[in-house]
Design an enzyme around this catalytic site. Structure first.
Site, mmCIF file in Angstrom:
data_model
loop_
_atom_site.group_PDB
_atom_site.id
_atom_site.type_symbol
_atom_site.label_atom_id
_atom_site.label_comp_id
_atom_site.label_asym_id
_atom_site.label_seq_id
_atom_site.Cartn_x
_atom_site.Cartn_y
_atom_site.Cartn_z
ATOM 1 C CG LEU A 94 1.023 -5.254 -14.372
ATOM 2 C CD1 LEU A 94 2.120 -4.251 -14.736
ATOM 3 C CD2 LEU A 94 -0.352 -4.622 -14.550
ATOM 4 C CG ASP A 95 -2.522 -9.509 -18.919
ATOM 5 O OD1 ASP A 95 -2.768 -10.333 -18.019
ATOM 6 O OD2 ASP A 95 -3.406 -8.849 -19.501
ATOM 7 N NE ARG A 96 5.876 -12.834 -23.444
ATOM 8 C CZ ARG A 96 5.946 -12.210 -24.610
ATOM 9 N NH1 ARG A 96 4.896 -11.546 -25.066
ATOM 10 N NH2 ARG A 96 7.057 -12.232 -25.332
#
Length: 297
Positions: free
Chosen positions: A133-135
């Protein structure tokens, strides 16, 4: 010691174990070779080589755990474990946490927390990320605890057997309450991390369903059929309904409402890597997104 077992069927009679495992059991060549080289491949309790010829009724046994090391420092980050067994770890990643160490984020990542969790439980597993997942995106992430489960889950992803569902809070109202966005996504230039809908991009499919509408915004459930980088963010922005808090794909300034994109991976459905049993996990929408919906009502 965790062992995967297979009973040889009639088609395996007088077949080399290497060929049977690849053609009939659908195991990867790399996994088969590593198992044999690591002396973890047995038939009826006795170690064998890859040229060994099987007989109907033989039991193939593969030890799936082995001594492994990974150059990641363990940190007590109080990771939220949703599910864990010998093969699989499901965690709920908070927003603002990078998934894996990088030059700019060498510590404080999910992987650092997972390694700490493993070592505290006398588990010699390393971090094998199956999903990312993105940050700034929160939610469920799959981690394989051995090479066998990583191989199995990767095949399940290739065969579209893993369903990943998200919740997003978007600007405006979608024209339809339910539907599919089928637009190719690519990278305009190599100088940017930003993606875009491009004619020569990879086919990208996102299914959506409106859960709740507010004055000029909505809570939407999304299911990924493909898994391109930033896919949901790009598709919603292209449709004219960027996610609240979006920094790359929106012209709205939502900093006073939420300080990250309002996107949460809330549900996972997958076949267990060993048994094939269908597992389903779900986690609540985080507090910052709950507060945002209250502000928008």
């Amino acid at each position: 010691m965790s062992i995967v077992r297979y009973t040889v069927t009639k088609v395996g009679n007088n077949v080399k174990i290497r060929d049977y495992m690849k053609d009939e059991l659908n195991l990867s060549g790399r996994f088969i070779r590593n198992s044999a080289m690591g002396q973890r491949l047995m038939v009826n309790g006795k170690e064998v080589r890859l040229r060994y010829r099987l007989s109907e009724g033989d039991e193939i046994q593969v030890k799936v755990t082995k001594e492994e090391n990974q150059d990641i420092q363990g940190e007590n980050l109080n990771i939220q474990v949703v599910y864990e067994d010998d093969d699989l770890l499901i965690v709920n990643k908070p927003p603002f946490m990078v998934v894996h160490p990088t030059k700019s984020h060498p510590t404080g990542t999910l992987a650092n927390g997972v390694i700490y969790h493993f070592r505290e439980n006398n588990d010699n597993s390393i971090v094998r990320l199956v999903s990312r997942l993105d940050r700034d995106t929160s939610g469920l992430i799959m981690i394989a605890k051995n090479q066998f489960s990583h191989m199995s889950l990767a095949k399940s992803m290739e065969q579209d057997l893993i369903e990943k569902s998200y919740l997003a809070i978007i600007h405006g109202h979608l024209r339809d309450k339910e539907g599919t966005i089928d637009r190719p996504i690519g990278r305009p230039t190599n100088e940017t991390i930003k993606r875009a809908v491009l004619e020569d991009g990879q086919r990208s499919i996102t299914h959506f369903k409106v859960i709740e509408e507010y004055k000029d915004s909505a809570l939407v459930q999304l299911i990924l059929e493909t898994g391109r980088t930033h896919q949901i963010r790009v598709h919603l922005s292209y449709e004219g309904h960027p996610i609240y808090g979006e920094s790359l794909y929106s012209e709205f300034n939502d900093e006073e409402l939420i300080n990250r994109q309002a996107l949460h991976a809330f549900r996972l459905k997958l076949p267990h890597p060993r048994s094939g049993e269908i597992l389903e996990f779900q986690c609540e929408m985080p507090e910052d997104m709950k507060k945002l919906t209250e502000k928008l009502k």
